[in-house]
Write an enzyme that holds these catalytic residues in place. Structure first.
Site, PDB file in Angstrom:
ATOM      1  N   LYS A 115       0.821  -1.217   0.000  1.00  0.00           N
ATOM      2  CA  LYS A 115       0.000   0.000   0.000  1.00  0.00           C
ATOM      3  C   LYS A 115       0.851   1.261   0.000  1.00  0.00           C
ATOM      4  O   LYS A 115       0.475   2.268  -0.595  1.00  0.00           O
ATOM      5  CB  LYS A 115      -0.946   0.013   1.208  1.00  0.00           C
ATOM      6  CG  LYS A 115      -2.093  -0.975   1.057  1.00  0.00           C
ATOM      7  CD  LYS A 115      -3.192  -0.729   2.072  1.00  0.00           C
ATOM      8  CE  LYS A 115      -4.304  -1.747   1.907  1.00  0.00           C
ATOM      9  NZ  LYS A 115      -5.235  -1.768   3.030  1.00  0.00           N
ATOM     10  N   LYS A 217      -5.053 -10.345  -7.177  1.00  0.00           N
ATOM     11  CA  LYS A 217      -6.218 -10.435  -6.292  1.00  0.00           C
ATOM     12  C   LYS A 217      -7.343  -9.514  -6.779  1.00  0.00           C
ATOM     13  O   LYS A 217      -7.065  -8.406  -7.221  1.00  0.00           O
ATOM     14  CB  LYS A 217      -5.750  -9.999  -4.893  1.00  0.00           C
ATOM     15  CG  LYS A 217      -6.681 -10.333  -3.775  1.00  0.00           C
ATOM     16  CD  LYS A 217      -6.103  -9.856  -2.451  1.00  0.00           C
ATOM     17  CE  LYS A 217      -6.105  -8.354  -2.330  1.00  0.00           C
ATOM     18  NZ  LYS A 217      -5.820  -7.841  -0.985  1.00  0.00           N
ATOM     19  N   LYS A 220     -10.743  -3.706  -4.532  1.00  0.00           N
ATOM     20  CA  LYS A 220     -11.525  -2.476  -4.691  1.00  0.00           C
ATOM     21  C   LYS A 220     -10.732  -1.439  -5.466  1.00  0.00           C
ATOM     22  O   LYS A 220     -11.306  -0.542  -6.068  1.00  0.00           O
ATOM     23  CB  LYS A 220     -11.829  -1.869  -3.306  1.00  0.00           C
ATOM     24  CG  LYS A 220     -12.703  -2.698  -2.402  1.00  0.00           C
ATOM     25  CD  LYS A 220     -12.716  -2.106  -0.981  1.00  0.00           C
ATOM     26  CE  LYS A 220     -13.370  -3.043   0.007  1.00  0.00           C
ATOM     27  NZ  LYS A 220     -13.104  -2.729   1.404  1.00  0.00           N
TER      28      LYS A 220
END
Ligand code: TYM
Length: 353
Positions: A115, A217, A220
């Site tokens: 992230k 994966k 969102k």
């Protein structure tokens, strides 16, 4: 001596659309656990401000996730649904855990690395200590079981490390206060305050992959909306995304071994199995030898059958935002009632009162 009773805790961040990965990896399994466990399900809004501080409509996002829980079948009378920031114990216990966890432990967290990306210096401190808050979410209720997708595995290992270090560092104080509970740690039994939480990462869809790339994966944050099925997608969108899903040219194998090194096929079979509450082997015994041109329409029909009612129910629940707020406030009151005595114990153990 207090007892630790089996208790389930899990959470979802109110950041962007919920997708099929969130549903199959977590929420659908939470629904099933209600029959056998006391469950606490949380909209983790404090986590939502770690990666991005300013959101267009955070209250709306929080309500939307709560509505998804309810629409999927979480019973807010028998179990607890609330948003994290209403129970101040999460932030308080997270602070104590910031002092328990070691820099080296957090430095190893792969999700932080993903992230934060290359610009690590510019990541918020909250993003770095995110796993400590997650451990606090769970241990504030002395939860014993945490159903999540595979991407949360490392965070749950850290939760166990934090519990174990707390139990060890304060073992004398825990014993003197009579707050220890016997628990198995490897071969020995020790007295500790926090349980060593069991991750529940189970079933055929613990890691649902992108529909455009079977090695990534479903997420969102993927810029391509075709990569995921959102829980709010209508029947046309669901069918179109499955029709366009990347596949290879071969027919489906008859046994699961044949899915190795075929990530897209493996993913679609896993999705079918999870939606149908069947195993992958069972699905392949039915579809083995068939082409994707036959399998995809069957998968689309099943996905529409299972997901459309949830989207409809979400719209119904969201039509009354005040009622959603009322349910969240009621859930928070019940959560707080469990958390307060635990937080009071922790403060006594640490020596803060
Ligand atoms: P979040 O909001 O990213 O995801 C919510 C849940 O969905 C699962 N999930 C998936 N499962 C299968 N395939 C996928 N592609 C997929 N994508 C997401 C996640 O594993 C998760 O179970 N840190 C957590 C939220 C959290 C939490 C907690 C969870 C905060 N405190 C305490 C459990 C206990 C998160 O960001 O989940």
């Amino acid at each position: 001596m207090t007892e630790i009773k089996p208790r389930v805790f899990s959470g979802v961040q109110p950041t962007g659309n919920l997708h099929l990965g969130n549903y199959l990896g977590a929420i659908k399994r939470w629904v099933a656990l209600q029959a056998s466990h006391e469950c606490i399900y949380c909209v983790v809004d404090l986590h939502a401000i770690t990666a991005q501080l300013v959101h267009d409509d955070l209250p709306g996002q929080i309500r939307e996730i709560a509505a998804a829980f309810i629409a999927a079948g979480i019973d807010t009378d028998r179990h607890i649904v609330f948003n994290q920031s209403r129970v101040s114990g999460h932030a308080e216990l997270a602070w104590i855990f910031n002092c328990v966890a070691r820099m080296g432990w957090l430095n190893r967290m792969t999700q932080f690395k993903e992230k934060a990306g290359k610009d690590r210096e510019n990541a918020s401190v909250g993003l770095f200590t995110y796993p400590d808050l997650m451990a606090a979410d769970i241990l504030l209720y002395r939860a014993t079981h945490v159903p999540v997708g595979e991407d949360q595995k490392q965070h749950l290992e850290l939760t166990r490390d934090i519990a174990q270090k707390f139990n060890n560092d304060f073992s004398a104080r825990i014993a003197a206060l009579g707050l220890g509970v016997p628990m198995d740690v490897g071969a020995e039994t020790v007295n500790g305050y926090f349980p060593l939480t069991e991750p529940m990462i189970e079933g055929p869809a613990t890691r649902v992959m992108s529909l455009r790339d079977g090695t990534k994966k479903m997420s969102k944050s993927d810029p391509s909306d075709l990569s995921r099925i959102n829980l709010t997608d209508d029947a046309d969108a669901i069918s179109r995304k499955i029709r366009k899903a990347k596949t290879d040219p071969d027919a489906l194998p008859s046994e699961t071994a044949g899915l190795a090194s075929r990530p897209e096929a493996d993913n679609l079979v896993g999705i079918y199995a999870a939606l149908a509450d069947r195993s992958k082997a069972d699905i392949l015994s039915e579809f083995g030898g068939q082409q994707f041109s036959a399998f995809k329409p069957a998968l689309a029909d099943l996905a529409v059958e299972k997901l459309s009612p949830i989207a409809g129910e979400m719209r119904r629940v969201l039509a009354d935002p005040a009622e959603v707020d009322r349910l969240l406030a009621k859930g928070a009151e019940r959560a707080d009632a469990i958390a307060l005595p635990i937080l009071a114990d922790v403060k006594r153990i640490v020596g803060l009162l």
